[in-house]
Design an enzyme around this catalytic site. Structure first.
Site, PDB file in Angstrom:
ATOM      1  CB  CYS B 243      -1.161   0.091   1.187  1.00  0.00           C
ATOM      2  SG  CYS B 243      -0.190   0.328   2.724  1.00  0.00           S
ATOM      3  CB  CYS B 265       0.797  -2.505   6.714  1.00  0.00           C
ATOM      4  SG  CYS B 265       0.953  -1.306   5.587  1.00  0.00           S
TER       5      CYS B 265
END
Lengths: 269, 291
Positions: B243, B265
């Site tokens: 992302c 993440c």
């Protein structure tokens, strides 16, 4: 950190004893630990306590240092804010005293050191306990103190388990003296060390005591140790103090039958 | 589907009452470890039995529950605890941080800032920050009572002496409101700043060690450090490969035998939300098929 200050005698003439013990007794059930011990310890003075095993030396020392609660008696210590009875003072105050003004050197360095923490950390612990929060300062003080007790500065990051018995004992002394205590309790500081290491340790201790103007109470069964270190001597038997006086006087001219036996029992080489 | 052979949220009402009393005390004395009579739970110690009991005592039927493990909603620990409460409490569950009212977590604080009214429940393995330096419980309790915390800095000193900097990367000790030193459970120290002044209630449950402690909303939490070696909330120096987020805590994932790796993440909900909003990282396009 303790700077090398001029002798305490040069600055002030002591007006009151540093430690004043009155009628101290401790029993273990019906057995006597120590009974009715009274003495004064003056600033800069080294007091030796001798006696055979089981005579109550260690019990007395533990009572003085606050590790044991005596049954009766007073232990009055001259704190910065005036004389206080350490037996009746609150536990936080006593523990504060134990990590600032007092030091306790155990017979077995494993009791007095953190074996899983490096030499530097061991010396720094008392500094951090009283609020030191600057790594560089702590590190510097630790290096300085390792030097004073004749441990190579290169060993600062080694754990005590990698040290010899004599080095461990010296490290324990450094760890205790780093905050500049005024009174040091020593329980057989040279026990379990061979004679040459013992001699070096005694030499070191004598130097530190004189240089820092420390008062000390040394419990031992080794008369040679007190002859070398102690100004005054107390002889204990079965929990009672049977004789006390200047070291040389007690050892050279023992009055009590037990002291005579003790002095004559020393092996001559 | 609720299994009606269980009381709501598995524990009986008297046990929940006992745990709530411990929680209230913990909230009243932030950072203080309150002993409680931890129960046997139908899962092994180390799987979050403390957190599960705290969650069970906090849950009401209207709650929306989110469970994460290392930031992820789909790992074994998170899935089994979520299923456990679905079955025994019948509460709604979610993976969206913002929608949840109770979040049980292992090892992370969600990236999305928590809001007032949310409860964050931590699973704690060892609640005592001084434990590895002082093994005696009687002594550590005394040290907490008398605020003798010099020993905690000995641990940090040892880190610097050995590694040149404070190498403790998780379970980094903190001081709560200038009083109790607390182990914030094994969250990465990257998350430590999020502990402080959070609008959410933070509860910590240690099942095996039988301790509950808490941070009420807007509690000041300071990470311990030295004047010349200050606290630093560290993370891997990369952006998320899926992302592209630069400010989130990252997991390193080995992708093949040739030494290739990617950083993603650790908070899966945060990453998913960002990708849905159109953010794309270095490997984002191929992530669906390849990684």
């Amino acid at each position: 950190m303790q700077a090398a200050e001029p002798s305490i005698f040069a600055k002030v003439k002591p007006q009151a004893p540093l430690l004043s013990v009155k009628g101290l007794s401790k029993c273990y059930g019906s057995r006597i630990g120590c009974a009715d011990v009274s003495f004064d310890l003056w600033p800069g003075e080294v007091l030796g306590i001798v006696g055979e095993s089981g005579s109550g030396k260690s019990t007395l020392l533990s009572c003085l240092a606050g590790h044991l609660a005596p049954d009766t008696g007073e232990v009055i210590f001259a704190t910065a804010s005036g004389p206080r009875d350490t037996v009746t003072m609150s536990e936080p105050e006593r523990r504060r005293l134990a990590r600032t003004d007092w030091a306790f050197v155990h017979q077995n360095p494993r009791d007095g050191l953190r074996m899983g923490v490096t030499a530097g950390g061991n010396v720094g612990e008392r500094l951090m306990a009283v609020g030191a929060r600057h790594y560089g300062t702590i590190r510097h003080a630790a290096t300085d103190w390792l030097g004073r007790v004749e441990i190579d500065a290169g060993r600062i990051d080694d754990r005590p388990s990698a040290f010899s018995g004599g080095m461990q004992q010296r490290l324990q002394i450094a760890r205790n003296l780093v905050t500049g205590p005024r009174l040091v309790f020593m329980d057989e500081p040279t026990g379990g060390l061979d004679v040459s290491v013992q001699a070096r340790l005694l030499d070191l201790l004598r130097g530190l005591v004189r240089e820092m103007g420390l008062s000390a109470i040394i419990v031992t069964h080794d008369l040679a140790v007190v002859r070398l270190l102690a100004d005054r001597l107390m002889v204990m038997k079965s929990g009672h103090v049977v004789e006390q006086g200047l070291t040389d006087q007690v050892l050279d001219d023992p009055q009590h039958a037990y002291t005579q036996l003790l002095v004559s029992s020393v092996l001559q080489v | 589907m609720t299994d009606h052979s269980y009381n709501f949220a598995y524990l009986d009402e008297q046990t929940k009452r006992m745990i709530r009393r411990a929680i209230l005390k913990a909230v009243a004395v932030p950072g203080y470890q309150v002993p409680f009579a931890s129960r046997e739970m139908p899962m092994p110690y180390g799987w979050g039995t403390g957190g599960v009991q705290v969650t069970a005592a906090c849950l009401v039927p209207e709650d929306v529950l989110k469970v994460i493990d290392q930031g992820a909603d789909d790992t074994t620990n998170a899935v089994s605890i979520r299923k456990f409460f679905q079955r025994t409490a019948g509460v709604a569950t979610t993976v969206a941080t913002a929608e949840a009212t109770v979040i049980q977590t292992r090892h992370r604080i969600p990236e999305q800032p928590l809001t007032a009214g949310q409860i964050l429940v931590y699973q704690v393995p060892i609640p005592e920050p001084l434990r590895f330096l002082e093994p005696r419980e009687t002594e550590t309790r005394k040290m907490h009572a008398l605020e003798e915390y010099g020993l905690m800095h000995v641990k940090l000193y040892e880190d610097i002496a050995r590694h040149g900097s404070i190498a403790t990367a998780y379970a980094y000790p903190v001081r709560v409101e200038g009083r109790y030193v607390m182990d914030p459970s094994p969250i990465p120290k990257f998350d430590n700043p999020k502990l402080s002044d959070s609008p959410a209630l933070q509860l910590f449950g240690a099942g095996r060690e039988q301790r509950i402690y808490a941070l009420p909303p807007f509690t000041r939490v300071v990470s311990l450090d030295f004047e010349d070696h200050s606290f630093h909330a560290s993370k891997a120096p990369h952006d998320c490969d899926l992302c592209g987020a630069s400010e989130s805590y990252l997991d390193e994932v080995i992708t093949d035998d040739a030494g290739n790796r990617m950083f993603v993440c650790s908070d899966t909900d945060f990453c998913r939300t960002r990708r849905e909003a159109g953010h794309v990282g270095r490997l984002g396009k191929t992530a669906g098929g390849g990684a």
